[in-house]
Design a protein around this motif. Structure first.
Motif, short mmCIF file in Angstrom:
data_model
loop_
_atom_site.label_atom_id
_atom_site.label_comp_id
_atom_site.label_asym_id
_atom_site.label_seq_id
_atom_site.Cartn_x
_atom_site.Cartn_y
_atom_site.Cartn_z
N ARG A 118 0.84 -1.20 0.00
CA ARG A 118 0.00 0.00 0.00
C ARG A 118 0.88 1.24 0.00
O ARG A 118 1.90 1.28 0.68
CB ARG A 118 -0.85 0.03 1.27
CG ARG A 118 -1.93 -1.01 1.32
CD ARG A 118 -2.44 -1.16 2.75
NE ARG A 118 -2.80 0.13 3.35
CZ ARG A 118 -3.96 0.36 3.97
NH1 ARG A 118 -4.88 -0.59 4.06
NH2 ARG A 118 -4.20 1.54 4.51
N ASP A 120 0.33 4.03 1.41
CA ASP A 120 0.31 4.81 2.67
C ASP A 120 1.14 4.15 3.77
O ASP A 120 1.98 4.79 4.39
CB ASP A 120 -1.14 5.06 3.14
CG ASP A 120 -1.95 3.78 3.30
OD1 ASP A 120 -1.46 2.70 2.91
OD2 ASP A 120 -3.09 3.87 3.82
N THR A 121 0.96 2.85 4.01
CA THR A 121 1.66 2.20 5.12
C THR A 121 2.87 1.37 4.68
O THR A 121 3.63 0.91 5.53
CB THR A 121 0.70 1.24 5.85
OG1 THR A 121 0.21 0.28 4.90
CG2 THR A 121 -0.47 1.98 6.47
N ASP A 125 -0.54 -4.99 0.37
CA ASP A 125 -1.82 -4.42 -0.06
C ASP A 125 -2.87 -5.53 -0.04
O ASP A 125 -2.88 -6.41 -0.90
CB ASP A 125 -1.67 -3.83 -1.48
CG ASP A 125 -2.91 -3.08 -1.92
OD1 ASP A 125 -4.00 -3.35 -1.35
OD2 ASP A 125 -2.79 -2.24 -2.83
N GLU A 288 6.03 18.42 4.19
CA GLU A 288 4.99 17.67 3.49
C GLU A 288 3.95 18.62 2.90
O GLU A 288 3.50 18.45 1.77
CB GLU A 288 4.33 16.68 4.44
CG GLU A 288 3.34 15.77 3.73
CD GLU A 288 2.82 14.66 4.63
OE1 GLU A 288 3.06 13.49 4.31
OE2 GLU A 288 2.19 14.98 5.66
N GLN A 294 7.05 13.08 1.62
CA GLN A 294 5.86 12.43 2.16
C GLN A 294 6.26 11.83 3.49
O GLN A 294 7.31 11.18 3.59
CB GLN A 294 5.40 11.30 1.25
CG GLN A 294 4.57 11.75 0.07
CD GLN A 294 4.45 10.58 -0.89
OE1 GLN A 294 5.18 10.53 -1.88
NE2 GLN A 294 3.58 9.64 -0.58
N VAL A 297 2.26 7.40 7.07
CA VAL A 297 0.84 7.51 7.40
C VAL A 297 0.51 6.44 8.44
O VAL A 297 0.85 5.28 8.26
CB VAL A 297 -0.03 7.30 6.15
CG1 VAL A 297 -1.51 7.31 6.51
CG2 VAL A 297 0.29 8.35 5.08
N PRO A 299 -2.62 4.76 10.05
CA PRO A 299 -4.08 4.64 10.10
C PRO A 299 -4.58 4.64 11.55
O PRO A 299 -3.87 4.19 12.45
CB PRO A 299 -4.35 3.28 9.44
CG PRO A 299 -3.12 2.96 8.66
CD PRO A 299 -1.99 3.61 9.40
#
Ligand SMILES: *Cc1c(COP(=O)(O)O)cnc(C)c1O
Length: 392
Positions: A118, A120-121, A125, A288, A294, A297, A299
């Motif tokens: 993924r 983001d993390t 995925d 950022e 970036q 992230v 969640p």
């Protein structure tokens, strides 16, 4: 004897000029426990401190059984023997991981099937897992990158639906939670690392968490070189003999004594890492916002352990520039994995499922910054200003 933070930190004039990527954080109790282990005369595996560590981990994770191993690699090897991986069987995993996730499958004759991560993390995925499943698929091996829990609710659902085993590579996951449950307590099996570069360490070391009651007896046998030694010492059987495949996966009780002192301060170490992680995270918010980097992230469902702080920059050239500025100033920052699907052995033994777009994109752009429990805010701030200088 007391290895306090002060005693092993560098003199102040060097402190900001020589910042390692990671550094050992001790409590001072290590010598005491190791001395006790030696004086007890019992330094082989499965001793007093091994049992203490195992019950600490079992209670913390809430699993059936925990066995200490000499590495996470060893725990993964045990896990794929227990998951009954046969030649030709497939195991779904990210390509963006350490070699041991794949090697432990290949050693059984299995085939690592590499799936994308993924954006983001940087974790497996979960939406790409179903399309990787074939009639040969036996297991899924999610890797909790940077101690951030993978989407375990969806992964467990898929595993249940297709009757697959889940082996968590929780090497980086000690003291992390997903949905308020410890990382490493979701799969049938999970492997932890206490390697010197991880959060909780014993130099070399690891643990296998067994969350499936039907696998416990066999796990003990594999751990003890394929013998029923554990059952024999409990008085469950009257002969101690060779009953299955196995190897020597136990650490010496001297290492377990060291690990015991680390586990005592697990909370403290995690909190101190998180405070540095949060300081980096706040400081880079502005970069950022200006689309220069970036940040990681996290969640809402994840409570991480501050294992890695990373930034994603624009491209390889920018990364080299940032790393070189940091290096010139005595700061050891680094990149991370060469994706396994592109490595020589990965190409020989594994196969990819679909395009690994995110994996290939981020591997050239990631920078991991120094992060350790006894790092000072001054050191973090020095690194932060170097990163700003090198990017602006
Ligand atoms: C560190 C690590 C391992 C290997 O751990 P060892 O204890 O050194 O064998 C395996 N997988 C991942 C994801 C790791 O980060």
């Amino acid at each position: 004897m007391n290895l306090t933070h002060k005693a092993i930190s560098l003199p102040p004039d060097q402190a900001v000029r020589n910042i390692p990527f990671s550094s050992l954080s001790t409590s001072g109790d290590e010598f005491f426990y190791i001395e006790k282990a030696i004086l007890s005369g019992h330094i082989i595996g499965d001793g007093y401190y091994t049992k203490l560590c195992q019950s600490w981990l079992k209670e913390y994770l809430g699993v059936e059984k925990v066995l200490l191993t000499h590495s996470c690699t060893a725990a993964l090897e045990m896990a794929f023997i227990l998951a009954d991986i046969q030649p030709g069987d497939e195991v779904i995993m990210p390509s963006y991981t350490f070699v041991s996730t794949a090697n432990s499958v290949v050693l059984r004759g299995g085939i690592p099937i590499f799936v994308d991560i993924r954006p983001d993390t940087l974790n497996l995925d979960e939406t790409k897992i179903r399309s990787a499943i074939t009639s040969k698929t036996k297991a899924i091996a999610p890797v909790h990158y940077a101690g951030l829990g993978c989407e375990m609710s969806e992964i467990s659902k898929i595993a249940h639906q297709y009757d697959l085993r889940v082996v968590e590579d929780a090497a980086q996951g000690i003291c992390s939670k997903y949905d308020d449950q410890p990382v490493g307590s979701f799969g049938n099996l999970a492997a932890f690392s206490f390697h010197g570069t991880k959060n909780i360490v014993s130099g070399e070391g690891g643990a296998l968490a067994i969350n499936d009651p039907s696998l416990v007896d066999r796990a003990e046998i594999i751990w003890e070189k394929g013998t029923n030694r554990s059952q024999f010492f409990r008085g469950d059987v009257d002969k101690y003999t060779w009953v299955d495949v196995g190897s020597s996966y136990l650490p010496s009780d001297i290492l377990a004594a060291f690990l015991w002192s680390q586990l005592q301060q697990a909370d403290n170490i995690t909190q101190r890492r998180l405070s540095i992680w949060n300081r980096y995270h706040q400081a880079f918010e502005e970069l950022e916002r200006n689309q220069i980097v970036q940040r990681p992230v996290v969640p809402k469902i994840c409570q991480h352990n501050g294992h890695i702080y990373y930034l994603l920059v624009d491209n390889l050239k920018t990364r080299s520039q940032v790393l070189s500025v940091l290096k010139q100033n005595g700061v050891q920052a680094t990149f991370h994995y060469v994706p396994l699907h592109s490595a020589p052995a990965g190409r020989r033994y594994g196969r990819q499922s679909g395009e690994l777009v995110v994996t290939e994109d981020i591997c050239d752009r990631i920078i991991r910054l120094p992060l350790f429990a006894n790092m000072t805010f001054e050191e973090a701030d020095f690194i932060i200003s170097l990163v700003y200088n090198s990017l602006l």
